[in-house]
Write an enzyme that holds these catalytic residues in place. Structure first.
Site, mmCIF file in Angstrom:
data_model
loop_
_atom_site.group_PDB
_atom_site.id
_atom_site.type_symbol
_atom_site.label_atom_id
_atom_site.label_comp_id
_atom_site.label_asym_id
_atom_site.label_seq_id
_atom_site.Cartn_x
_atom_site.Cartn_y
_atom_site.Cartn_z
ATOM 1 N N TYR A 130 0.822 -1.284 0.107
ATOM 2 C CA TYR A 130 -0.026 -0.018 -0.111
ATOM 3 C C TYR A 130 0.826 1.252 -0.037
ATOM 4 C CZ TYR A 130 -4.170 -2.764 0.812
ATOM 5 O OH TYR A 130 -4.990 -3.936 0.372
ATOM 6 N N LYS A 177 2.421 -14.855 5.231
ATOM 7 C CA LYS A 177 2.881 -15.861 4.305
ATOM 8 C C LYS A 177 4.363 -16.000 4.156
ATOM 9 C CE LYS A 177 1.557 -18.011 0.773
ATOM 10 N NZ LYS A 177 0.771 -19.452 0.719
ATOM 11 N N ASP A 210 -2.964 -18.302 4.395
ATOM 12 C CA ASP A 210 -3.981 -19.100 3.821
ATOM 13 C C ASP A 210 -4.617 -19.992 4.757
ATOM 14 O OD1 ASP A 210 -1.358 -20.120 3.857
ATOM 15 O OD2 ASP A 210 -1.484 -21.123 2.005
ATOM 16 N N ASP A 234 -6.362 -6.179 5.101
ATOM 17 C CA ASP A 234 -7.189 -5.629 4.171
ATOM 18 C C ASP A 234 -8.385 -6.852 4.183
ATOM 19 O OD1 ASP A 234 -8.799 -3.792 2.966
ATOM 20 O OD2 ASP A 234 -7.488 -3.616 1.444
#
Ligand code: NAP
Length: 480
Positions: A130, A177, A210, A234
């Site tokens: 971002y 991740k 995930d 987000d």
């Protein structure tokens, strides 16, 4: 009380923003807390004035003074401005943490009703993808930079734990991740593992993002507080909003060392704007979070209890599934006001301690190392040659320099020197050059000489030094 003033800046925003914000202000007023609101613009009307950031000087001045903002949603008009006005506000006032609580609400039927969901996502708010730094590397290949700093990770992890302590929470999950993005996402995991022992009363667990999404759909009740990076947060926070009834019920707080901005998670919903049918619950609950931040815990609890009592009474706004006639934005706010002082049958008022926040650091954040050296260079090259041709051409061209061509990758696949593999190729190659002397610290003059050689036959557009810090590689390996 975290900040002394009860003067706040109110940004009504775009679309349904003015309707829901004025509903929230009416509710605050009815609690008896005296708030002096400075109403300031941002968003679509400001872009239309030709201000590219979407936030005009009068709004910035007001926020610098009040330090507390109640904000309606801001539209990002396509074709105007360089940035989203929301991102401008978050970066300008460095609201590094985004708290997004969701909980099961009475009368709001979802597939998870009865499972008592009560989850807070703590999302890093100013780093990651971002920062919006993007490049076209070739006419057909784009790149975005994912920027994650150790200091940014420490701040968000500390906020998550401090919030957990203040809110009497039991468990913090860190969702990353890190299995794929070992340096960026891995940095959050390491900061989490380093800081967690300072909070022995809170259970700390790392989870891959995930799996976290999967677990949220299967067994969401296992989660209490989840801390995560900006993009992951987000997505996860919209997911958790969906689990508990949708965007109309999801409040949020953007927390910085100096400034805090409270807003609904939802956007400007232009399709229902001006019709007095938007659900104001999210911004009313955001206003309660703001009052708690201002030290008005009783008023905050009163509002939350009144919202619960209103929903328990069986009324519904248009976004809630059901059969009864939906009530309007103003009718909902009036009912909340009428229910102030009543106690919910389904959930007791909560106790919160003030959240301890780190002071803003004046010095530039840096991690100190004993030793550092440059061991090579990744050069990104635009080429339509096949890997073997490109590899042989580059190897011949750099003969006599202090570098060897170690490997060429294409979208992460090593394509040279290996047997030809059936992978689809794009015209962006990453070519890794290593110093012939593996112990050497490569200097800039050698790097510039290498680039000059490469540039004689190939088009390079991006270079990364391969650095080692205290003998740890500061770069990802090329896949075999
Ligand atoms: P959105 O405004 O959140 O609206 C999506 C849909 O959700 C609406 O069409 C509406 O559904 C429903 N909805 C949202 N809030 C509601 C409420 N309070 N009451 C009832 N229904 C509600 O998302 P979007 O359409 O993707 O974005 C619209 C604009 O908002 C964009 O310009 C975007 O950039 C901006 N935005 C701003 C913020 C922010 O300021 N923080 C956040 C997100 C998006 P129905 O169609 O079923 O009525």
């Amino acid at each position: 009380m975290l900040f002394g003033s009860r003067k706040i800046t109110v940004i009504p925003g775009d679309g349904i923003g003015p309707e829901v914000t004025s509903a929230a202000l009416k509710v605050i007023e009815a609690t008896g807390v005296r708030i002096e609101a400075e109403i300031r613009p941002a968003g679509a009307t400001v872009f239309a004035r030709g201000i590219d950031s979407g936030v005009p000087p009068e709004t910035i001045e007001s926020i610098e003074k009040t330090k507390v903002v109640l904000k309606g949603p801001l539209e990002t008009p396509i074709g105007h401005g360089n940035k989203s006005a929301n991102v401008t506000l978050r970066t300008l006032f460095e609201t590094f943490g985004n708290l997004r609580p969701v909980r099961e609400l009475p009368g709001v039927k979802t597939p998870f009703t009865g499972r008592k969901l009560d989850i807070v996502i703590v999302r890093e708010n100013v780093e990651d993808l971002y920062t919006g730094i993007e490049y076209m590397q070739t006419p057909g290949v784009a790149q975005a930079l994912k920027i994650i700093s150790r200091s940014g990770c420490e701040k968000i992890v500390e906020l998550a734990f401090e919030f957990a302590v203040a809110a009497g929470r039991k468990r913090v999950h860190c969702a990353t991740k890190a299995n794929i993005l070992k340096l960026t996402e891995g940095m959050l995991q390491h900061a989490f593992e380093d800081i967690a022992p300072n909070y022995p009363s809170i259970e700390a667990k790392h989870i891959l993002i995930d799996n976290c999404a999967h677990q949220l759909a299967m067994r969401p009740e296992q989660f209490d507080v989840i801390v995560t990076t900006n993009m992951n947060g987000d997505i996860l926070s919209d997911l958790t909003s969906g689990l508990t009834g949708g965007l109309g019920f999801a409040p949020s707080a953007n927390i910085g060392s100096d400034v805090a901005i409270f807003e609904a998670v939802h956007g400007s919903a232009p399709d229902i704007a001006g019709k007095n049918i938007a659900n104001p619950t999210a911004i009313i609950l955001s206003a309660a979070m703001m009052l708690r931040h201002l030290g008005e815990g009783k008023a905050a609890n009163d509002i939350e209890q009144a919202v619960l009592v209103t929903l328990e009474s069986g009324v519904r706004t248009g976004d809630m599934p059901g059969f009864g006639k939906p009530i309007s934005t103003t009718e909902f706010a009036d009912l909340v006001i009428a229910n102030l002082g009543k106690v919910s049958d389904t959930s007791a008022a909560r106790t919160f301690e003030p959240v301890k926040l780190p002071p803003r650091e004046k010095k530039v954040a840096a991690v100190k190392v004993e030793e550092r050296k440059v061991t090579g260079l990744d050069v990104y090259i635009e080429s339509t040659l096949q890997p073997k041709e490109l590899g042989e051409e580059l190897s011949a061209r750099i003969e006599g320099t202090t570098f060897t061509l170690h490997a060429i990758t294409n979208r992460g696949n090593t394509v040279y020197p290996v047997k030809e593999r059936a992978v689809s190729l794009i015209d962006q190659y990453r070519c890794r050059f290593l110093s012939r002397d593996r112990n050497a610290d490569v200097g800039d003059s050698e790097i510039l000489a290498l680039l000059t050689r490469i540039g004689e036959s190939a088009q390079w557009m991006h270079v990364e030094k391969l650095q080692q810090f205290d003998e740890e590689d500061g770069f990802s390996r090329t896949a075999k």
